[in-house]
Design a protein around this motif. Structure first.
Motif, PDB file in Angstrom:
ATOM      1  N   GLY A 383      -8.522  12.508  -7.191  1.00 50.75           N
ATOM      2  CA  GLY A 383      -7.543  11.556  -7.723  1.00 50.75           C
ATOM      3  C   GLY A 383      -6.734  10.896  -6.627  1.00 50.75           C
ATOM      4  O   GLY A 383      -6.592   9.666  -6.590  1.00 50.75           O
ATOM      5  N   VAL A 384      -6.230  11.687  -5.703  1.00 53.69           N
ATOM      6  CA  VAL A 384      -5.354  11.137  -4.667  1.00 53.69           C
ATOM      7  C   VAL A 384      -6.125  10.235  -3.713  1.00 53.69           C
ATOM      8  O   VAL A 384      -5.706   9.116  -3.406  1.00 53.69           O
ATOM      9  N   ALA A 385      -7.285  10.690  -3.253  1.00 54.35           N
ATOM     10  CA  ALA A 385      -8.055   9.887  -2.311  1.00 54.35           C
ATOM     11  C   ALA A 385      -8.499   8.595  -2.973  1.00 54.35           C
ATOM     12  O   ALA A 385      -8.530   7.536  -2.347  1.00 54.35           O
ATOM     13  N   GLY A 386      -8.826   8.690  -4.243  1.00 48.69           N
ATOM     14  CA  GLY A 386      -9.266   7.489  -4.963  1.00 48.69           C
ATOM     15  C   GLY A 386      -8.214   6.409  -4.910  1.00 48.69           C
ATOM     16  O   GLY A 386      -8.512   5.231  -4.687  1.00 48.69           O
ATOM     17  N   VAL A 387      -6.971   6.788  -5.085  1.00 54.35           N
ATOM     18  CA  VAL A 387      -5.906   5.806  -5.059  1.00 54.35           C
ATOM     19  C   VAL A 387      -5.586   5.396  -3.626  1.00 54.35           C
ATOM     20  O   VAL A 387      -5.459   4.213  -3.306  1.00 54.35           O
ATOM     21  N   MET A 388      -5.505   6.386  -2.744  1.00 50.84           N
ATOM     22  CA  MET A 388      -5.073   6.081  -1.382  1.00 50.84           C
ATOM     23  C   MET A 388      -6.057   5.186  -0.644  1.00 50.84           C
ATOM     24  O   MET A 388      -5.672   4.421   0.230  1.00 50.84           O
ATOM     25  N   SER A 389      -7.347   5.254  -0.985  1.00 50.14           N
ATOM     26  CA  SER A 389      -8.275   4.420  -0.220  1.00 50.14           C
ATOM     27  C   SER A 389      -8.063   2.941  -0.524  1.00 50.14           C
ATOM     28  O   SER A 389      -8.506   2.081   0.230  1.00 50.14           O
ATOM     29  N   PHE A 390      -7.360   2.628  -1.613  1.00 53.51           N
ATOM     30  CA  PHE A 390      -7.073   1.220  -1.881  1.00 53.51           C
ATOM     31  C   PHE A 390      -5.792   0.743  -1.198  1.00 53.51           C
ATOM     32  O   PHE A 390      -5.547  -0.445  -1.083  1.00 53.51           O
ATOM     33  N   VAL A 391      -4.980   1.693  -0.764  1.00 50.17           N
ATOM     34  CA  VAL A 391      -3.656   1.313  -0.274  1.00 50.17           C
ATOM     35  C   VAL A 391      -3.691   0.338   0.909  1.00 50.17           C
ATOM     36  O   VAL A 391      -3.008  -0.679   0.896  1.00 50.17           O
ATOM     37  N   PRO A 392      -4.505   0.593   1.943  1.00 53.23           N
ATOM     38  CA  PRO A 392      -4.500  -0.344   3.062  1.00 53.23           C
ATOM     39  C   PRO A 392      -4.852  -1.763   2.628  1.00 53.23           C
ATOM     40  O   PRO A 392      -4.265  -2.729   3.109  1.00 53.23           O
TER      41      PRO A 392
END
Ligand code: GDP
Ligand code: MG
Length: 761
Positions: A383-392
């Protein structure tokens, strides 16, 4: 602790100074009305710490909008030890108008002549001494941006704060000096604080004052009665303003010597740029092109369409999986990556291919229990990586939007759009909070305080979520990416841009609709000063991005982790707390089934059979925070048996997998995107909207979001799935439009005739 307040016109550099003094990272933008609430920080370079309060910009102490009231009340009621009046030195006369009012309050006052760097650059000369003599308060030249003169300013302010000051007015020699004096004495006799200030405001007929001091108002009215045939004809408000400006130009313009060079070339660089950018015909097409360029650089995979034109892309194959994956970050079968795509690929590579893979291998090697592996790999990391990979990638979008904002261009767009927005029922000013909505609805909603008209404010807060925010971007990117992989000929980037535009169009449609129904009324006039163009400040851009990044990381570590774990738990266990074999027996599936039928008209409900609850659950978790939608996809895909953790392409593969498993159609997925774009934004935004809406109106706003998203998504699903339904939808829309047209022409009348509508006979 002693307390200094920063007061000044909008866009004069208050927040820049505030940041320089306190080391804060408050948002600085090149348009009036960025700071809409007061903000506090501490300056530590003097002997004792000083509390600094940044106030919203004001042109005068007679407020019109809620944010102006905040500034006035703070200065009058909270009695700061010193008011630092920031004056934009490139715009001296207009800025001093406020100074002449601040002088009337019994508070120590120091004038900071800001933007002195810009004055020097233009070749003009400004003499602070002359100004100081004319004003009778300390004047210090500073550049908040270049950090010049700031310590001197604080020393002089600290010195001023030690002595009480009695207000003085530039109206002392005007024709109304007498009545001001009489009222002042009367107020002082009653023990009113700041008698001079209140006396002047009463004479001006300021609404807030008149209701508070009715006795003294009678004195003013008597005086008015006696002198109604005199030169000033009884309009004291205009008279006072006129006197102030006369005094300013007579006394202070001497402090400024314009350079000979500037006198000659009447057109500044800003004016020249505006000839093109705000040109009557070119302005709107240019804006659309600029906006598209921003989206292309953020979401596009084929930089400038070089591959589409020249066709040179290919996949690198060295035999080393890691190396190949790394090269594909920059260059792959789609072409050369755009900046947004590079960052997206890179974080995806690091978070999923490397870290995620290693965690999974490590857990397996350590022989952890199956449920523990599931919890860590799918529940938490997934869940966390899924969201964080869009952040940049989202940060890249913010960066471009901040550049447009800080350069001064967005303020122009508000003007360009005023002409069009007016027809839809709001002024161009409302565009600014709306475009802020692309970042996050929360500050955007707070920014509606700059709108003076209540109806305009409510309408604007309602449509702000339709401007797709940074948290919704991953939903669009994942789903459009999946659609592009599943169907040839679909371009993910164009699809994302199209959905963004669709949100904006819906905003306009709903504005029109509200103006025709619950929010009828006049569009307020639009007055905003245009800031000069300037090169965006690298530092302030970075501060802005850093703030956003922190916000995301915080959210990922709290709400998203928590929701992911809860979702993982509910999908892994049955009601008797045993691990389930088939996810359809889980708690989550059971609860999901309850609401599945509601989503059927939108294409992601009962027609998906046993898996009907999957998208429903994602949509419901999205009501808490929109990042949850994608993280739920990740957790659910893993739960449904998706075994692609190592080679996953953040969300896209997960959605593809969910498409295959649940059998959702592309029409259903588009409807799902649209539903998420138009529905209740998230808990945080809903709470802010509640706080900013008049009592009792909030429930209508929630109903508005629910209905709009449901009806729109349903219509789209129907029209895309069965083309003949277009005729029905079109007919209904036409009927509604016809009804409004006829009603506006007076052909149809509904309900009782209101007393206040003038008869047209
Ligand atoms: P506020 O609305 O008064 O809070 O103003 P901001 O602090 O948001 O600044 C408005 C704009 O003026 C920003 O684009 C700043 O970069 C710019 N600015 C602020 N101080 C200075 C200065 O000393 N020199 C120059 N050249 N620009 C400045
Ligand atoms: Mg500000």
């Amino acid at each position: 602790m002693i307390k200094f307040a920063l007061a000044g016109n909008p866009n004069c550099g208050k927040t820049t100074l505030f940041n320089a003094l306190t080391g804060s990272t408050a948002h600085v933008g090149n348009w009036p009305g960025v700071t809409v609430d007061k903000r506090e920080g501490v300056y530590k370079k003097l002997d004792e710490p000083v509390q600094i309060v940044d106030l919203p910009g004001i042109y005068s102490l007679s407020p019109y909008t809620p944010e102006e009231v905040i500034s006035r009340n703070f200065i009058i009621d909270e009695k700061p030890d010193c008011v630092i009046n920031i004056v934009d030195a490139t715009n001296l006369e207009r800025n001093l108008y406020l100074t002449t009012q601040l002088m009337e309050i019994d508070v120590p006052l120091v004038v900071a002549l800001n933007m002195i760097d810009a004055v020097k650059k233009s070749g003009d000369k400004l003499d602070a001494r002359t100004l100081e003599k004319a004003l009778g308060v300390p004047v210090v030249e500073i550049s908040a941006l270049k950090n010049e003169g700031i310590d001197e300013l604080m020393q002089r302010a600290a010195a001023a704060a030690t002595q009480p000051r009695t207000g003085s007015t530039v109206l002392a020699r005007s024709s109304i000096a007498h009545v001001i004096d009489d009222v002042k004495i009367a107020l002082r006799g009653k023990g009113v604080e700041n008698p001079l200030f209140h006396a002047v405001k009463l004479t001006e007929g300021d609404e807030l004052e008149v209701s508070e001091h009715p006795d003294e108002m009678r004195m003013v009215n008597e005086f008015k009665e006696q002198h109604k045939d005199d030169v000033f004809g009884g309009d004291f408000e205009a008279l006072v303003a006129d006197e102030r400006y006369k005094y300013i130009s007579a006394n202070f313009s001497g402090a400024l010597v314009r350079s000979a060079k500037r006198e000659k070339s009447a057109l500044t660089k800003s004016d020249k740029a505006d000839r093109v950018l705000t040109n009557r015909w070119a302005a709107i097409p240019l804006f659309v092109v600029i906006l598209f360029a921003v989206f292309h650089l953020t979401f596009g995979e084929d930089l400038l369409y070089l591959n589409a034109i020249f066709g040179f892309a290919y996949d690198v194959e060295t035999g080393n999986a890691y190396l190949d994956a790394f090269v594909a970050v920059f260059f792959n079968s789609a072409g050369i990556s755009t900046p947004g795509a590079i960052l997206f690929n890179l974080t995806d590579f690091l978070m999923n291919t490397c870290l995620g893979g290693w965690i999974a291998e490590g857990m397996a090697a350590a022989g952890a229990a199956g449920w523990a592996q599931g919890l860590v790999n799918d529940g938490i990391w997934g869940g966390v990586a899924g969201v964080m990979s869009f952040v940049p990638q989202v940060l890249v979008l913010f960066l471009f939007l901040s550049i447009l904002e800080d350069s001064g261009y967005m303020a122009r767009v508000a003007f360009i759009l005023d002409r069009i927005f007016r027809r839809f029922g709001v002024s161009g000013r409302a565009f600014i909070p709306m475009i802020m909505g692309f970042g996050c609805s929360v500050p955007a909603v707070v920014n509606t305080r700059t709108l003076s008209d209540d109806k305009e404010r409510i309408m604007t807060t309602r449509v702000i979520p339709f401007f797709t925010c940074g948290a919704k971007a991953p939903i669009l990117a994942a789903i459009c990416g999946a659609l592009a992989s599943a169907y040839t000929g679909v371009n993910a980037e164009l699809l994302v841009f199209g959905l963004y535009l669709f949100g904006m169009v819906m905003a306009i449609v709903m504005l029109l609709f509200m103006r025709q129904t619950s929010m009828r009324g006049e569009v307020p006039p639009f007055i905003m000063e245009l800031p000069a163009y300037h090169v965006p400040q690298f530092r302030s851009l970075m501060i802005h991005l850093w703030d956003k990044l922190k916000h995301y990381v915080k959210k990922a570590c709290t709400i998203i982790v928590a929701s992911s774990i809860v979702i993982w738990f509910m999908q892994s266990f049955a009601w008797d707390f045993t691990l389930v074999e088939d996810i359809n027996d889980s708690i989550l599936a059971d609860i999901g089934h309850f609401v599945t039928w509601i989503c059927t008209p939108m294409g992601f409900g009962l027609q998906l059979g046993t898996y009907g609850w999957v998208f429903v659950v994602a949509a419901v978790t999205g009501l808490i925070a929109k990042e949850n939608v994608v993280s739920t996809f990740f957790v659910l895909a893993a739960g449904l048996g998706f075994a692609g953790a190592e080679q996953t392409e953040s969300g896209i593969d997960e959605v593809l997998f969910l498409m295959q498993t649940t059998g959702i159609t592309w029409q259903g997925l588009i409807a799902f995107c649209v539903f998420n774009m138009l529905t209740v934004p998230c808990f945080a935004a809903a709470a802010v909207v509640k706080g900013e809406t008049p009592k009792g109106r909030f429930k209508f706003t929630v109903a508005f979001w629910m209905l709009t998203s449901f009806v729109t998504a349903t219509c789209l699903y129907l029209m895309f799935t069965w083309v003949w339904t277009v005729a029905i939808v079109a007919a209904v829309v036409a009927l509604v439009v016809l009804f409004f047209v006829l009603r506006n022409r007076g052909v149809i009348r509904l309900g009782r005739k209101k007393n206040n509508t003038p008869a047209k006979e």
